[in-house]
Design an enzyme around this catalytic site. Structure first.
Site, mmCIF file in Angstrom:
data_model
loop_
_atom_site.group_PDB
_atom_site.id
_atom_site.type_symbol
_atom_site.label_atom_id
_atom_site.label_comp_id
_atom_site.label_asym_id
_atom_site.label_seq_id
_atom_site.Cartn_x
_atom_site.Cartn_y
_atom_site.Cartn_z
ATOM 1 C CG ASN A 1 4.528 -5.861 9.563
ATOM 2 O OD1 ASN A 1 4.522 -6.924 10.200
ATOM 3 N ND2 ASN A 1 3.962 -4.753 10.017
ATOM 4 C CE LYS B 1 0.526 -4.834 8.738
ATOM 5 N NZ LYS B 1 -0.515 -3.829 8.423
ATOM 6 C CG HIS C 1 3.079 -1.298 12.500
ATOM 7 N ND1 HIS C 1 1.705 -1.170 12.507
ATOM 8 C CD2 HIS C 1 3.430 -1.528 11.216
ATOM 9 C CE1 HIS C 1 1.265 -1.326 11.266
ATOM 10 N NE2 HIS C 1 2.286 -1.545 10.465
ATOM 11 C CD GLU D 1 -1.370 -3.023 11.822
ATOM 12 O OE1 GLU D 1 -0.649 -4.013 12.040
ATOM 13 O OE2 GLU D 1 -1.759 -2.708 10.678
ATOM 14 C CD GLU E 1 4.091 1.029 7.800
ATOM 15 O OE1 GLU E 1 4.187 0.228 6.868
ATOM 16 O OE2 GLU E 1 3.728 0.709 8.944
ATOM 17 N N GLY F 1 -3.561 -1.106 4.782
ATOM 18 C CA GLY F 1 -4.582 -2.127 4.570
ATOM 19 C C GLY F 1 -5.877 -1.606 3.975
ATOM 20 C CB SER G 1 -2.287 0.550 0.184
ATOM 21 O OG SER G 1 -3.260 0.352 1.196
#
Ligand code: 13P
Length: 257
Positions: free
Chosen positions: A9, A11, A100, A102, A170, A176, A216
């Site tokens: 991904n 992003k 996701h 985010e 996730e 991250g 990660s």
């Protein structure tokens, strides 16, 4: 047998210059087989939508496939700035990441809207890669299985199959951050997700559906994650941006049994 899946991904990263990374990845993983003669894991890269049609040229003849990072729930209309599943498919995508964390955080996406998008993705012949995961606060109050169970139930429509759906676990706190759950924690969630799918959809669907871990993942931890119960691959953010970082992750997946 479930085909393993290494998904990247990107992003909101990458302009035309980043296509060189995709070309390098495509050269490293030709379509047919790994060096050992085993069939290669599927590789899915989800670049920004602006790169999709050019990316389609970069990956020809390789094991690399392309996906979007979100789609709208309807095929067309007055939705300024949005991208439909049909548009992604037309640009070369065969899958789309949905829900996701985010997007759930930045755009207030609910599991119900994720389910509507999954139906739109299927209508456009895209595989829906549906993301789930708990926050750190939810992990600390021992609510992880409750949270991901509720997300799974509400985000995955009834017509899901092993062919049209991939589930990505996730944990929000692992994205991250360089923090990764213990292998036992990953196994707990993945075993739970497989059991939930079995209870709702039956064993055939549950056994056919790929369950990815994301958060990660990097070359140094990929092999042990891929050896974990019910992990069929990974959804990788930062370490998917450079072919040199992603290649060893794909190689670890190809080497895993
Ligand atoms: P990182 O691999 O950068 O932690 O991101 C994971 C992710 O969000 C993939 O969708």
């Amino acid at each position: 047998m479930r085909q393993k899946l290494a998904a990247g991904n990107w992003k909101m990263n990458g302009t035309g210059a980043a296509l060189a990374e995709l070309t390098a990845l495509a050269e490293a993983f030709p379509a047919q087989a790994t060096a050992a003669g085993k069939s290669c894991a599927q590789i899915l890269i989800c670049p920004p939508a602006t790169l999709l049609s050019r990316a389609a040229d970069s990956i020809k003849g390789s094991a690399v496939t392309l996906g979007g990072q979100d789609c709208h729930a309807v095929p067309s209309g007055a939705h300024t700035g949005d991208t439909s599943a049909e548009m992604l498919q037309d640009s070369g995508a065969s899958a789309v990441i949905l829900g996701h964390s985010e997007r759930r955080a930045d755009h207030s996406e609910t599991s119900e809207s994720v389910a509507a998008k999954a139906k739109a993705a299927w209508a456009a012949d895209l595989v829906a890669v549906i993301c789930l995961g708990e926050t750190l606060a939810e992990r600390e109050t021992d609510d992880t299985l409750k949270v991901v169970g509720a997300q799974l139930a509400a985000s995955v429509p009834a017509a899901a199959t092993g062919a049209n759906t991939v589930i990505a676990y996730e944990p929000v706190w692992a994205i991250g951050t360089g923090k990764v759950p213990t292998l036992a924690q990953i196994a707990d969630v993945h075993d739970f997700l497989r059991a939930e799918l079995t209870a709702r959809f039956g064993a055939e669907m549950a056994q056919a559906t790929r369950l990815l871990y994301g958060g990660s993942v990097k070359a140094s931890n990929a092999a042990e994650i891929f050896a974990t119960s019910n992990v069929d691959g990974a959804l990788v953010g930062g370490a998917s941006l450079k072919a040199a970082d992603f290649e060893p992750i794909v190689a670890a997946l190809n080497a895993s049994t």
